[in-house]
Scaffold this motif. Structure first.
Motif, PDB file in Angstrom:
ATOM      1  N   LEU A  26       7.772  -9.825 -12.308  1.00  0.00           N
ATOM      2  CA  LEU A  26       7.083  -9.032 -11.301  1.00  0.00           C
ATOM      3  C   LEU A  26       7.956  -7.871 -10.876  1.00  0.00           C
ATOM      4  N   GLN A  27       7.387  -6.671 -10.898  1.00  0.00           N
ATOM      5  CA  GLN A  27       8.062  -5.505 -10.342  1.00  0.00           C
ATOM      6  C   GLN A  27       7.366  -5.199  -9.019  1.00  0.00           C
ATOM      7  N   THR A  28       8.104  -5.283  -7.916  1.00  0.00           N
ATOM      8  CA  THR A  28       7.498  -5.206  -6.591  1.00  0.00           C
ATOM      9  C   THR A  28       7.950  -3.949  -5.851  1.00  0.00           C
ATOM     10  N   GLN A  29       6.988  -3.297  -5.191  1.00  0.00           N
ATOM     11  CA  GLN A  29       7.250  -2.073  -4.448  1.00  0.00           C
ATOM     12  C   GLN A  29       6.676  -2.193  -3.037  1.00  0.00           C
ATOM     13  N   PHE A  30       7.353  -1.543  -2.087  1.00  0.00           N
ATOM     14  CA  PHE A  30       6.934  -1.601  -0.682  1.00  0.00           C
ATOM     15  C   PHE A  30       6.646  -0.193  -0.154  1.00  0.00           C
ATOM     16  N   TRP A  31       5.698  -0.125   0.790  1.00  0.00           N
ATOM     17  CA  TRP A  31       5.442   1.101   1.550  1.00  0.00           C
ATOM     18  C   TRP A  31       5.732   0.767   3.005  1.00  0.00           C
ATOM     19  N   ASP A  32       6.935   1.115   3.468  1.00  0.00           N
ATOM     20  CA  ASP A  32       7.372   0.799   4.830  1.00  0.00           C
ATOM     21  C   ASP A  32       7.332   2.063   5.675  1.00  0.00           C
TER      22      ASP A  32
END
Length: 414
Positions: A74-80
């Motif tokens: 899994l390649q995980t990205q966040f929008w914080d």
């Protein structure tokens, strides 16, 4: 193969002197350089006919060539946006995770591989460009980026079978596998420009405009090639995107094949916000008495076994002949909870898989999750627990996540 500047200057200097033995001298230097290049650590060469992970085709060969037991990457990205983290026009990298084929996962698998100072490791390997990229795109909400990098490798990287030190040939330099893990994580991130894909389709951050789940999912899936997972927060705002792969070969240089997301989004069908990273203010709570909140020191309760007698006592064992112990669930730094009893923090043993609590367990290393509605406690994606038997009178029995024992149950906070 590029020669170093120093070597080229030396060769050119000798050549300008018109020394008869120049040809032999140059040949020797080139051979020495070639020898040094060949001695550098490289991953083992793997057979070309290795199957993809999580298929019906079995592979019993070298685990340096076949990721096991974690066959899903899994390649995980966040929008914080509260607080705002990273560039205004970019999701940030959170991690590269290795899950089992059923969606469960291991964590903190090999303490001998754990690292403490990522910046020092990258500088020792002269990976200044990589470090600069990580400082720009791999961000922690509290400003301590290195703490997140360390956590991601220690929790996930140590569980990857194809990046062990034994998987390298040649003159291995300590922590080369660590460097390669971070390189690959950034490389995958750069292949997945989530913000650009969304904005190119008119899905841009806004305090007024909202979007449907189908708009967002269809846009990202069209670029990725498979359905992706999106996660929203309590404001019904987009916050995370996960991309799922099966793998052929090594995590570092293998072939990544996009697959459909293995979890379903809980985002609403309509009205999803994509909040800008600057200027967000949380909604003002309605007037009236403050709603009951969670105590600052965590959520307290008993750990009980669904449809079974007794409960869990302070050392982590199942007991049916006495009082229940009070456990505290404390928010972990990178998601989930730590569990603590009067004996200390609780872990799942890396030797026999049993749940145990004691003074030598580190906090914020073994994180658990709690189902909001049913209060079930899960570990590593496993929502069920098991034991070898129901305890007899004054007996204690160990419990484990998973369904391998004779007695299977859900563990919940009461």
């Amino acid at each position: 193969m590029k020669l170093s500047v120093t070597l080229l200057v030396l060769i050119n200097s000798v050549h300008s002197l018109n020394i008869p033995e120049y040809a032999e001298f140059e040949k020797g230097l080139l051979n020495d350089k070639l020898t040094l290049e060949l001695k550098k650590a490289k991953l083992k060469k793997c057979p070309v006919d290795i199957p993809f992970t999580c298929t019906d085709e079995k592979y019993d060969g070298d685990t340096c060539c076949f990721e096991n037991p974690g066959g899903v990457l899994l390649q995980t990205q966040f929008w914080d946006y509260y607080p705002p983290i990273g560039p205004d026009d970019m999701f940030t990298l959170h991690g590269l995770w290795s899950d089992k084929c059923d969606g469960s996962f291991e964590q903190f698998c090999d303490s001998s591989m754990e690292i403490d100072n990522v910046r020092d490791i990258l500088k020792e390997h002269k990976e200044y460009e990589l470090l600069e990229k990580m400082e720009n795109v791999w961000k922690n909400y509290n400003g301590d980026d290195e703490s997140l990098w360390k956590h991601e490798f220690n929790k996930h990287g140590t569980c990857m079978s194809t990046i062990k030190e034994k998987c390298y040939e040649g003159e291995y330099k300590k922590n080369q596998n660590v460097v390669d893990f971070f390189k690959k994580s950034v490389e995958l991130f750069e292949r997945l420009p989530t913000y650009k894909w969304l904005s190119d389709n008119g899905i841009i951050p806004s305090n007024e405009q909202t979007y449907s789940k189908q708009q967002i999912e269809d846009t990202l899936s069209a670029h990725f090639g498979q359905p992706v997972y999106i996660k929203c927060n309590r404001y019904q705002a987009l916050q995370e995107v996960w991309y799922f792969y099966h793998l052929r070969g090594s995590v570092i240089n293998g072939e990544y094949m996009p697959i459909p997301a293995m979890v379903n989004s809980q985002c609403p069908d309509e009205g999803i916000k994509f909040i800008p990273k600057r200027g967000f203010k949380p909604p003002t709570p309605p007037p009236g008495p403050n709603p009951p909140g969670k105590p600052k020191d965590g959520i307290k309760g008993y750990l009980k076994l669904e449809n079974e007698p007794g409960c869990v006592i302070s050392n982590g064992n199942w007991y049916t002949s006495g009082s229940c112990a009070t456990f505290t669930l404390q928010k972990a730094e990178f998601g989930g909870y730590n569990i603590k009893s009067s004996k200390g923090y609780c872990k799942v043993s890396d030797t026999d898989g049993t749940f145990t609590c004691g003074p030598n367990v580190k906090p914020m290393q073994f994180s658990y999750n709690k189902d909001k509605d049913k209060q079930w406690i899960s570990f590593g994606g496993e929502s069920k627990w098991n034991a070898d038997k129901v305890p007899g009178r004054f007996q204690q029995v160990g419990i484990r996540p998973g369904i391998d024992g004779e007695v299977v149950f859900h563990l919940y906070l009461s």
